[in-house]
Design a protein around this motif. Structure first.
Motif, PDB file in Angstrom:
ATOM      1  N   VAL A 170      65.075  35.307  16.711  1.00 51.34           N
ATOM      2  CA  VAL A 170      63.752  35.794  17.608  1.00 51.34           C
ATOM      3  C   VAL A 170      62.358  35.705  16.873  1.00 51.34           C
ATOM      4  O   VAL A 170      61.484  35.184  17.467  1.00 51.34           O
ATOM      5  CB  VAL A 170      63.935  37.363  18.181  1.00 51.34           C
ATOM      6  N   MET A 229      60.369  35.480  27.168  1.00 57.35           N
ATOM      7  CA  MET A 229      61.609  36.181  26.676  1.00 57.35           C
ATOM      8  C   MET A 229      62.296  37.358  27.106  1.00 57.35           C
ATOM      9  O   MET A 229      62.715  38.376  26.735  1.00 57.35           O
ATOM     10  CB  MET A 229      60.859  36.786  25.167  1.00 57.35           C
ATOM     11  N   GLY A 245      61.712  44.072  19.042  1.00 51.97           N
ATOM     12  CA  GLY A 245      61.037  43.037  19.483  1.00 51.97           C
ATOM     13  C   GLY A 245      59.755  43.208  20.134  1.00 51.97           C
ATOM     14  O   GLY A 245      58.873  42.231  19.848  1.00 51.97           O
TER      15      GLY A 245
END
Length: 509
Positions: A84, A118, A138
């Protein structure tokens, strides 16, 4: 089983120098399968190469990785943090190049990326291991990326102001192609500042953060309002404000700021410290305000008020809603028979797909109202939670006729109830005819405990595995599996694991 194309892609991305050289020669149609192979195998350098030359305007994680995510989510696997991060860094590098060389960046670069989706990749499970990326981490990574690109844009403008002058002598700012990132965001007191700054700087920046599901934990009223006001309203489908201790007054201050989210489908307010029993007689203006604000959310389909004391006030709280709810979660809300009567007669009951009434004592005064409610919801109900509800064998038997009418039921949660092995066997036999039932989360049978439980059972009793006689419980599990196979329902999972249950979301129904 993987396709031959995927196996070839996996072979190519395993040799990064060769893959890097080959990208200039490969057709655009192979990029998606190369991305899948690189992401699933942890080829971070190849991921950066792929994003740097991405030939499409959209790069969608759900589209490219959705099937993998669905296949592995029940086994606890999380998206790789390094993968990621590699994608985010590649987008940042692309925008930095475009800022430094705007003309070259827009004409010669093969990268055509405009939207990075995402959403849905991470969840809010903090226990994702050192190699996994949680929703919180994230969010922080994306926020820092937005701030970095914005700072770099300002520096490029400052450094190039003397070289780039328009006819009037004013500085002609470069206009690099921007990238929008759609993501689910999770924020708490630790990450509040960086997300706030990212949302503010990203409004006019090259890297723009757009939220789908917004989760905030342990934030003050002012901080919550500040972030809600900074979010772009279009596309926000869920707001989840948990453990914020807002109270009724705080919720009344926050909810007016939700009116701008015209696409809002889900509002989750668990552990908000709402207690109607603390309201003085005749001073329930806060409840009326709260109900009125809920009524201004025209698309609302899911509402979670877990662990709020709402005794006798459900009609007042939900009465202003003009559109029926499809998911209603009211665990540990101390509901009264009148609340169940209202719900059974409301516009919501026939439309409910998900219903959570865990933590209530379904003794005689609530058992029949619950049965009536289940009969009304039977045509639509897909997911039912009745955990820690003091359901004994006898009480469950009263509910079984209504449960059998729930022909579309997919998930039934009964963990934490004092049921015996014969009671579970009766439940299995009675529900085996439900064609869509795929998951039953059942309690450890009371006859499998190594020491006697208190009688009568308390709603606060936690029936934990550490007091279970493993040999007896294994025998029960084997017998339940045998019964499922013999009844032709080997496709149904019966488990005591709450992990299997925790991933079931309203949007997945």
């Amino acid at each position: 089983m993987h396709s031959l194309v995927f196996l070839c892609a996996r072979r190519l991305v395993s040799h990064r120098p060769g893959a890097h050289r080959a990208l200039a020669l490969l057709p655009a149609e192979l990029y998606p399968v190369l991305f899948q192979a690189a992401f699933l195998d942890g080829r971070t350098l190849t991921l950066r190469d792929l994003v740097a030359t991405w030939p499409f305007p959209v790069l969608s994680f759900p589209r490219l990785l959705g099937r993998y995510r669905n296949r592995h989510s029940l086994h606890g696997e999380k998206p790789s943090k390094l993968c990621v991060q590699a994608v985010i860094l590649a987008v940042v590098a692309h925008l930095r190049r475009a800022l430094e060389e705007p003309c070259r960046g827009t004409s010669e670069s093969r990268c055509r990326l405009r939207l990075l989706d995402m959403t849905g990749l991470q969840d809010d499970d903090a226990d994702c291991g050192p190699e996994g990326m949680s929703l919180w981490s994230g969010t922080v990574a994306l926020a820092k990326a937005c701030i970095e690109v914005s700072k770099h844009q300002n520096q490029c403008l400052k450094n190039g102001s003397k070289r780039r002058k328009g006819p009037s002598g004013a500085s002609a700012a470069p206009s690099p192609v921007g990238v929008e990132i759609r993501a689910d965001l999770f924020v708490n007191g630790t990450s509040y500042g960086v997300l706030r700054d990212a949302l503010r700087t990203g409004v006019a920046g090259p890297l723009r953060l757009k939220c789908r599901d917004f989760h905030a934990e342990e934030l003050s009223v002012a901080s919550t309002v500040a972030l809600l006001e900074s979010l772009e309203p279009a596309g926000v489908r869920r707001v989840d404000l948990r453990f914020n201790n807002l109270g009724l007054a705080g919720l009344c201050a926050v909810l007016p700021h939700l009116a701008r989210f015209t696409d809002l489908l889900s509002l989750r307010l668990p552990y908000s410290n709402v207690d109607v029993q603390r309201l003085a007689t005749g001073t329930d203006a806060g409840l009326r305000c709260f109900a009125a604000q809920l009524g201004r959310l025209p698309c609302l389909k899911e509402l979670n008020l877990a662990s709020s004391r709402l005794s006798g006030k459900l009609r007042q709280l939900l009465g202003d809603l003009q559109v029926p709810l499809e998911s209603l979660e009211l665990p540990f809300c101390y509901l009264l028979p009148g609340d169940f009567a209202f719900l059974s007669q409301s516009l919501h009951a026939p439309a409910l797909k998900k219903l959570d009434l865990s933590g209530h004592n379904f003794a005689e005064n609530l058992l029949q109202p619950l049965r009536c409610l289940l009969e009304v919801t039977s045509a639509s109900l897909l997911h039912l939670d009745l955990m820690e509800c003091r359901l004994t064998d006898a009480r469950l038997e009263v509910l079984l006729p209504a449960l059998r009418r729930c022909s579309r039921l997919r998930c039934l949660g009964l963990f934490g109830n004092p049921l015996s092995t014969p009671g579970l066997q009766t439940l299995l036999r009675q529900t085996a005819a439900l064609p869509d039932l795929r998951l039953v989360v059942y309690p450890y049978p009371v006859d499998c405990y190594s020491r006697e439980l208190p009688r009568p059972p308390s709603a606060s009793d936690r029936l934990f595995e550490d007091v279970v006689d493993e040999e007896r419980f294994t025998a029960v599990s084997v017998e339940l599996c045998r019964m499922l196979v013999s009844s032709g329902r080997a496709d149904t999972v019966w488990t005591t694991s709450l992990c299997r249950h925790g991933g079931l979301d309203y949007f997945a129904l």
